[in-house]
Design an enzyme around this catalytic site. Structure first.
Site, PDB file in Angstrom:
ATOM      1  N   CYS A 176     -10.217   5.357  -5.585  1.00  0.00           N
ATOM      2  CA  CYS A 176      -8.814   4.893  -5.606  1.00  0.00           C
ATOM      3  C   CYS A 176      -8.309   4.767  -4.170  1.00  0.00           C
ATOM      4  CB  CYS A 176      -7.919   5.880  -6.348  1.00  0.00           C
ATOM      5  SG  CYS A 176      -8.513   6.318  -7.987  1.00  0.00           S
ATOM      6  N   SER A 178       4.529   1.844   0.263  1.00  0.00           N
ATOM      7  CA  SER A 178       3.968   3.065  -0.344  1.00  0.00           C
ATOM      8  C   SER A 178       4.181   3.057  -1.848  1.00  0.00           C
ATOM      9  CB  SER A 178       4.690   4.305   0.188  1.00  0.00           C
ATOM     10  OG  SER A 178       4.016   4.863   1.249  1.00  0.00           O
ATOM     11  N   GLU A 188      -3.534   9.177   3.300  1.00  0.00           N
ATOM     12  CA  GLU A 188      -4.702   8.333   2.955  1.00  0.00           C
ATOM     13  C   GLU A 188      -5.864   8.578   3.918  1.00  0.00           C
ATOM     14  OE1 GLU A 188      -5.159   6.516   0.446  1.00  0.00           O
ATOM     15  OE2 GLU A 188      -3.204   5.961  -0.356  1.00  0.00           O
TER      16      GLU A 188
END
Ligand code: TGC
Ligand code: FAD
Length: 389
Positions: free
Chosen positions: A243, A94, A368
């Site tokens: 992103c 992460s 995410e």
């Protein structure tokens, strides 16, 4: 014997010598520097910050970016790095995902020359830390509804709002913050120490305990005009989503690292643990569980490898990233649960990596883009019908 990974389908033959060398170097570093200390950090709820510079020295931060002190590796190499880091712990992966894919990538893609020169070399070296603020308390899966806003005050922007669940937040020297300016999503760089900006750590997590998660609070923060990421003007939500594609790609590989750690531990345990007079590995039910794990890991590896080659060729679609992220995290979390079962009561102890991976993967399943958000992305691709609302 040194850890050799899982490679039932000779996937190493699909990798270049350079990719294998990078994977092996990171694997060795994780074995020496992460695995011996990570359980203690997870129990204490601390991130091993000293590893940031080591990751920088190894070229693991912004590994797939070019120039400004970044190594310029291909995307398969970046994926293999994520896989090995997450074999250590999802929190370490992460850290690298956020730094590279969510902070360095937008500065690289959308920043001014001054912003790139100011931040990228230090972020690549691990001398500066970054975070990415998209999620808000009331806007998680639906970031387009965000209420954090920037107002144009002539010689500066005035930023107000709050972000939540932000990895690296309290540690960060720079935050890539997504806020609405004139009703449209834009990216801004908010720097540590700016008046009105605070980043309190969120405590009490059972998951990703070796990772810092924070709130970001913006109370009339005066942002210099040069802190807007100029390339995000006109992109809207596509700015942050671009992103996320990079970070989700890394997670598709990373989850396989956690899955392999659980499989390896379960296999060794099954061979060593005697019940009814012989190792439990001799029972068909236990072998069935191990065979299922190998099957799912192998399929996940082929998925990740193919996705990486498409990303390198520039043909990867964001829906393909969704499929790989949701599949590989889903199988990893299931593998962690089955591995815990094979370890019996010992599976709940920190002596084995299983429970830590299982708990970490609960976050990875959600962040995410949750598993079901990726289902809906695929549903929209299949049917042409948007079912989010
Ligand atoms: P929607 O109208 O569907 O899309 C807006 C425009 O964006 C396009 N698009 C994408 N473009 C690039 N990449 C993607 N992945 C894209 N997904 C959609 C889309 O085609 C559209 O373009 P256009 O030209 O038609 O305008 O937008 P929506 O508001 O309905 O939302 C779509 C949805 C739900 C898929 C999106 O908002 C989403 O992905 N939600 C999940 C949020 C999320 O993933 N948050 C993650 C926060 S960061 C984090 O978790 C870090 S964890 C870090 C760690 O520790 O590793
Ligand atoms: P919600 O959106 O409230 O979802 C709750 C449930 O509802 C889920 O099951 C979801 O699938 C479901 N759901 C929501 N909408 C729909 C729908 N339309 N149809 C069907 N089901 C739906 N964010 C950042 O910006 N930066 C970070 O660095 C970051 N790091 C994180 C670190 C950790 C440890 C965690 C746990 C989260 C992090 N996040 C970060 C936030 C993360 O991206 C969000 O948690 C995630 O996007 C989900 O949002 P939510 O938690 O608000 O859940």
């Amino acid at each position: 014997m040194a850890y050799e990974g899982v490679d039932f389908y000779n996937i190493d033959e699909l990798l270049t010598d350079e990719e294998v060398a990078i994977r092996d170097a990171v694997r060795g570093w994780v074995e020496d520097r992460v695995i011996p200390i990570i359980e203690e950090h997870a129990q204490a709820g601390t991130f091993p910050k000293h590893l940031a510079k080591e990751m920088g020295e190894m070229g693991l931060l912004g590994a797939n970016l070019e120039g400004y002190g970044c190594p310029g590796l291909n995307n398969v190499s970046y994926g293999l790095i994520c896989q090995e880091l997450e074999r250590g712990d999802s929190g370490i992966r992460s850290f690298a995902s956020v730094q590279g894919s969510l902070v360095m990538f937008p500065i690289h893609a959308y920043g001014s020359e001054e912003q790139k020169n100011k931040w990228l070399p230090r972020l690549a070296a691990g001398e500066a830390i970054g975070c990415f603020g998209l999620t808000e308390p009331d806007h998680g899966s639906n970031p387009g509804g965000m209420i954090t806003k920037a107002e144009d005050k002539g010689d500066h922007y005035l930023l107000n709002g709050a972000k939540m669940w932000i990895t690296n937040g309290t540690l960060a020297d720079v935050a890539v913050v997504w806020a609405k300016l004139d009703g449209k999503v834009h990216g801004f760089l908010v720097e540590r120490g700016m008046e009105g900006f605070s980043a309190p750590e969120m405590k009490g997590k059972y998951s990703l305990r070796a990772s810092v998660t924070s709130e970001l609070v913006f109370d009339n923060v005066k942002l210099p005009k040069e802190n807007l990421l100029p390339g995000t003007v006109g992109l809207g939500l596509k700015g942050p989503l671009s992103c996320l594609n990079n970070a989700r790609y890394g997670i598709a590989w990373g989850a396989l690292g956690a899955a392999q750690a659980c499989f390896d531990s379960a296999k060794n345990y099954a061979l060593e643990r005697d019940q009814f007079g012989a190792p439990i590995a001799r029972f068909q039910l236990v072998q069935n569980k191990l065979a299922w794990m190998l099957r799912e890991i192998t399929k996940g590896q082929l998925l990740a490898w193919r996705l990486g080659r498409m990303k390198d060729a520039g043909t990867m679609k964001h829906q393909q990233v969704s499929l790989a992220k949701m599949n590989n995290v889903d199988i990893a979390i299931q593998i962690a649960r089955v591995a815990r079962d094979i370890h019996g009561a010992n599976g709940i102890l920190g002596e084995y990596p299983i429970m830590r991976h299982a708990m970490n993967l609960e976050s990875v399943f959600t962040y995410e883009g949750t598993h079901d958000i990726h289902n809906l992305v695929l549903g929209q691709w299949i049917t042409g019908i948007q079912a989010f609302q």
